[in-house]
Write a protein that holds these residues in place. Structure first.
Motif, PDB file in Angstrom:
ATOM      1  N   ALA A 184      60.090 -36.904   0.181  1.00 19.82           N
ATOM      2  CA  ALA A 184      58.825 -36.412   0.622  1.00 19.82           C
ATOM      3  C   ALA A 184      58.578 -35.022   0.111  1.00 19.82           C
ATOM      4  O   ALA A 184      57.418 -34.675   0.012  1.00 19.82           O
ATOM      5  N   ARG A 185      59.689 -34.250  -0.414  1.00 20.44           N
ATOM      6  CA  ARG A 185      59.366 -32.871  -0.766  1.00 20.44           C
ATOM      7  C   ARG A 185      58.994 -32.711  -2.235  1.00 20.44           C
ATOM      8  O   ARG A 185      58.453 -31.666  -2.576  1.00 20.44           O
ATOM      9  N   ALA A 186      59.295 -33.667  -3.157  1.00 16.01           N
ATOM     10  CA  ALA A 186      58.680 -33.565  -4.493  1.00 16.01           C
ATOM     11  C   ALA A 186      57.179 -33.634  -4.306  1.00 16.01           C
ATOM     12  O   ALA A 186      56.409 -32.926  -4.942  1.00 16.01           O
ATOM     13  N   GLN A 187      56.794 -34.503  -3.401  1.00 14.74           N
ATOM     14  CA  GLN A 187      55.371 -34.585  -3.042  1.00 14.74           C
ATOM     15  C   GLN A 187      54.901 -33.263  -2.465  1.00 14.74           C
ATOM     16  O   GLN A 187      53.819 -32.771  -2.809  1.00 14.74           O
ATOM     17  N   GLU A 188      55.694 -32.669  -1.595  1.00 10.52           N
ATOM     18  CA  GLU A 188      55.310 -31.381  -1.010  1.00 10.52           C
ATOM     19  C   GLU A 188      55.176 -30.318  -2.089  1.00 10.52           C
ATOM     20  O   GLU A 188      54.224 -29.525  -2.087  1.00 10.52           O
ATOM     21  N   LEU A 189      56.129 -30.281  -3.002  1.00  8.33           N
ATOM     22  CA  LEU A 189      56.094 -29.274  -4.067  1.00  8.33           C
ATOM     23  C   LEU A 189      54.835 -29.404  -4.895  1.00  8.33           C
ATOM     24  O   LEU A 189      54.136 -28.422  -5.164  1.00  8.33           O
ATOM     25  N   MET A 190      54.506 -30.626  -5.284  1.00  7.10           N
ATOM     26  CA  MET A 190      53.331 -30.820  -6.124  1.00  7.10           C
ATOM     27  C   MET A 190      52.033 -30.652  -5.334  1.00  7.10           C
ATOM     28  O   MET A 190      51.031 -30.197  -5.884  1.00  7.10           O
ATOM     29  N   ALA A 191      52.070 -30.992  -4.069  1.00  7.35           N
ATOM     30  CA  ALA A 191      50.886 -30.766  -3.238  1.00  7.35           C
ATOM     31  C   ALA A 191      50.616 -29.269  -3.084  1.00  7.35           C
ATOM     32  O   ALA A 191      49.466 -28.826  -3.136  1.00  7.35           O
ATOM     33  N   ARG A 192      51.684 -28.500  -2.895  1.00  4.03           N
ATOM     34  CA  ARG A 192      51.510 -27.040  -2.809  1.00  4.03           C
ATOM     35  C   ARG A 192      50.957 -26.482  -4.120  1.00  4.03           C
ATOM     36  O   ARG A 192      50.095 -25.598  -4.118  1.00  4.03           O
ATOM     37  N   HIS A 193      51.455 -26.995  -5.221  1.00  8.41           N
ATOM     38  CA  HIS A 193      50.974 -26.558  -6.526  1.00  8.41           C
ATOM     39  C   HIS A 193      49.480 -26.853  -6.679  1.00  8.41           C
ATOM     40  O   HIS A 193      48.706 -26.015  -7.156  1.00  8.41           O
ATOM     41  N   SER A 194      49.056 -28.021  -6.234  1.00  8.82           N
ATOM     42  CA  SER A 194      47.646 -28.393  -6.300  1.00  8.82           C
ATOM     43  C   SER A 194      46.798 -27.495  -5.416  1.00  8.82           C
ATOM     44  O   SER A 194      45.702 -27.046  -5.819  1.00  8.82           O
ATOM     45  N   ILE A 195      47.275 -27.216  -4.217  1.00  7.67           N
ATOM     46  CA  ILE A 195      46.524 -26.359  -3.293  1.00  7.67           C
ATOM     47  C   ILE A 195      46.398 -24.952  -3.859  1.00  7.67           C
ATOM     48  O   ILE A 195      45.329 -24.321  -3.769  1.00  7.67           O
ATOM     49  N   ARG A 309      54.585 -42.046   4.106  1.00  7.27           N
ATOM     50  CA  ARG A 309      55.472 -40.897   3.888  1.00  7.27           C
ATOM     51  C   ARG A 309      54.819 -39.836   3.004  1.00  7.27           C
ATOM     52  O   ARG A 309      54.975 -38.635   3.239  1.00  7.27           O
ATOM     53  N   LEU A 310      54.085 -40.271   1.983  1.00  2.95           N
ATOM     54  CA  LEU A 310      53.429 -39.307   1.101  1.00  2.95           C
ATOM     55  C   LEU A 310      52.348 -38.531   1.841  1.00  2.95           C
ATOM     56  O   LEU A 310      52.189 -37.321   1.635  1.00  2.95           O
ATOM     57  N   ARG A 311      51.583 -39.218   2.673  1.00  5.46           N
ATOM     58  CA  ARG A 311      50.550 -38.520   3.444  1.00  5.46           C
ATOM     59  C   ARG A 311      51.171 -37.508   4.406  1.00  5.46           C
ATOM     60  O   ARG A 311      50.644 -36.407   4.587  1.00  5.46           O
ATOM     61  N   GLU A 312      52.294 -37.865   5.002  1.00  2.68           N
ATOM     62  CA  GLU A 312      52.986 -36.922   5.884  1.00  2.68           C
ATOM     63  C   GLU A 312      53.457 -35.696   5.104  1.00  2.68           C
ATOM     64  O   GLU A 312      53.303 -34.556   5.560  1.00  2.68           O
ATOM     65  N   ALA A 313      54.028 -35.929   3.917  1.00  5.09           N
ATOM     66  CA  ALA A 313      54.518 -34.821   3.099  1.00  5.09           C
ATOM     67  C   ALA A 313      53.377 -33.927   2.638  1.00  5.09           C
ATOM     68  O   ALA A 313      53.486 -32.691   2.647  1.00  5.09           O
ATOM     69  N   ALA A 314      52.263 -34.530   2.223  1.00  3.39           N
ATOM     70  CA  ALA A 314      51.113 -33.733   1.795  1.00  3.39           C
ATOM     71  C   ALA A 314      50.554 -32.930   2.959  1.00  3.39           C
ATOM     72  O   ALA A 314      50.124 -31.775   2.785  1.00  3.39           O
ATOM     73  N   GLY A 315      50.555 -33.507   4.156  1.00  2.24           N
ATOM     74  CA  GLY A 315      50.097 -32.775   5.342  1.00  2.24           C
ATOM     75  C   GLY A 315      50.979 -31.576   5.640  1.00  2.24           C
ATOM     76  O   GLY A 315      50.480 -30.499   6.004  1.00  2.24           O
ATOM     77  N   ARG A 316      52.303 -31.727   5.496  1.00  2.00           N
ATOM     78  CA  ARG A 316      53.206 -30.595   5.709  1.00  2.00           C
ATOM     79  C   ARG A 316      52.943 -29.488   4.690  1.00  2.00           C
ATOM     80  O   ARG A 316      52.956 -28.305   5.024  1.00  2.00           O
ATOM     81  N   ALA A 317      52.710 -29.879   3.448  1.00  5.90           N
ATOM     82  CA  ALA A 317      52.441 -28.879   2.417  1.00  5.90           C
ATOM     83  C   ALA A 317      51.163 -28.110   2.723  1.00  5.90           C
ATOM     84  O   ALA A 317      51.101 -26.883   2.560  1.00  5.90           O
ATOM     85  N   ALA A 318      50.118 -28.797   3.188  1.00 11.05           N
ATOM     86  CA  ALA A 318      48.868 -28.122   3.526  1.00 11.05           C
ATOM     87  C   ALA A 318      49.066 -27.172   4.697  1.00 11.05           C
ATOM     88  O   ALA A 318      48.538 -26.044   4.698  1.00 11.05           O
ATOM     89  N   SER A 319      49.841 -27.586   5.700  1.00 15.43           N
ATOM     90  CA  SER A 319      50.094 -26.720   6.856  1.00 15.43           C
ATOM     91  C   SER A 319      50.850 -25.469   6.443  1.00 15.43           C
ATOM     92  O   SER A 319      50.530 -24.353   6.885  1.00 15.43           O
TER      93      SER A 319
END
Length: 387
Positions: A184-195, A309-319
């Motif tokens: 879930a955190r590769a997703q978090e890393l890339m979601a943070r990069h996008s944000i 799981r991806l939606r949960e990870a992206a939500g954590r990155a946004a928070s």
């Protein structure tokens, strides 16, 4: 990924031209090859890109036809003054280059160890395929068109390199717990990069536009694979449109998000396939094979659980991003990007319709697929950031 390793033997294509070339093929053979090159030009006008043509040819015809279409693409594209970065990337991945010296037809016959009749048959069959191509949505400037200035820092290549390494490790490990700790955190890393990019564009008033790319969705089990790509795209603020009959999906989104979708989808598909094969074949009480229904249910369940799981990870990155930016409200910024992507989908696919998912009849496969998704590696951020 754009293109794949080309396994055919091009021994004579990389060698020096022969001292005594074979007899020059008849004029009608040269004319047929010229028509083939013009058919490639027509394909660009119908929205096709180099990787699309090669993939479609490989699905419908033989490796020899695939080599021929690569050469036709190389000959056709050398006459353009400008090519967009996506086109240049695809041409490099396909190894589309002018390898012959002088007359192509003679060089082809020598390289393929075949006569002019074989070239005529191959070119004619390929020509029939290209002339029957349907029109696709245009997702980038065609060759020769003005190439818009794209900021070189749009995608952090160092970040993508780290994510690729972590996902590769997740794919190769024999331990599910280690894989879970890696992607879930590769997703978090890339979601943070996008944000981060979205916030920077908002602060600078930069006007960015969604882009697109096409990703292969191959048989067997192409329906569940397309579902997996859809959930990966949705979690990364992109949209995936599946072209079932052509064997690919068009994904629309902002460039950094598209890169994330391609990386994650490719890795998760490898992990899912490995887990599915390791689960082995299945038979019912009467000894009849249930392997196909098991695997169909497995991949559908895998896609469903991965989406959660991806939606949960992206939500954590946004928070986390909101917290680190001093409580700045991200909703308007991200909503604007979502609208831009939705508008692009509407513009390119005005008659888009939703398909119905096939019924899943194998409960064992569904349960096994969800279990495999829970163990799939989505977690790279902690490895990258040291948290």
């Amino acid at each position: 990924m754009v293109g794949a390793t080309r396994w055919w033997n091009r021994k004579t294509r990389d060698a020096a031209p022969p001292e005594n070339p074979p007899e020059e093929p008849p004029a009608h053979d040269r004319l047929l090859v010229a028509r083939l090159q013009r058919a490639v030009t027509v394909a660009w006008g119908r929205g096709w890109q180099p990787a699309d043509l090669v993939r479609h040819t490989a699905r419908r015809l033989s490796p020899r036809h695939e080599r021929l279409v690569v050469d036709a693409i190389a000959a056709e594209t050398r006459g353009y003054a400008t090519l967009g970065p996506q086109w240049r990337e695809q041409l490099t991945a396909l190894d589309a280059r002018i390898w012959w010296d002088g007359d192509y037809t003679a060089a082809w016959c020598d390289a393929e160890e075949a006569g002019p009749d074989a070239l005529a048959a191959c070119a004619s069959e390929l020509l029939d395929l290209l002339l029957a191509l349907p029109r696709l949505a245009t997702i980038g400037p065609p060759p020769g068109a003005a190439v818009p200035d794209t900021p070189p820092a749009e995608i952090d290549q160092r970040m993508l390199g780290k994510v690729r390494a972590l996902l590769a490790k997740a794919e190769s490990t024999e331990f599910p717990e280690e894989a879970e700790a890696l992607s879930a955190r590769a997703q978090e890393l890339m979601a943070r990069h996008s944000i981060d990019h979205a916030l920077l564009d908002a602060d600078l008033g930069t006007v960015s536009e969604p882009a697109g790319r096409r990703l292969a969705v191959d048989t067997p089990y192409d329906g569940p694979k397309a579902a997996l790509l859809t959930v990966v795209a949705d979690a990364n603020r992109c949209r995936a449109i599946w072209h079932r009959e052509l064997g690919f999906s068009t994904v629309l989104g902002f460039p950094a998000d598209l890169a994330a979708v391609e990386l994650l989808f490719t890795s998760l598909l490898v992990q899912a396939t490995t887990a599915m094969v390791n689960a082995g074949p299945r038979r019912d009480a009467a000894g009849r094979s249930r392997t196909r229904s098991f695997r169909h249910a497995f991949l559908n369940a895998y896609a469903s659980r991965i989406g959660e799981r991806l939606r949960e990870a992206a939500g954590r990155a946004a928070s986390e991003s909101e917290s680190e930016s001093g409580g700045r409200d991200l909703v308007p910024v991200l909503a604007a990007r979502d609208r831009a992507v939705d508008d692009a989908v509407t513009a390119l696919f005005p008659n888009l319709s939703r398909g119905r998912a096939r019924t899943v009849s194998n409960h064992e496969g569904w349960a096994a697929g969800r279990a495999a998704a829970d163990l799939a590696s989505l977690n790279a951020r902690s490895e990258v950031s040291g948290r």
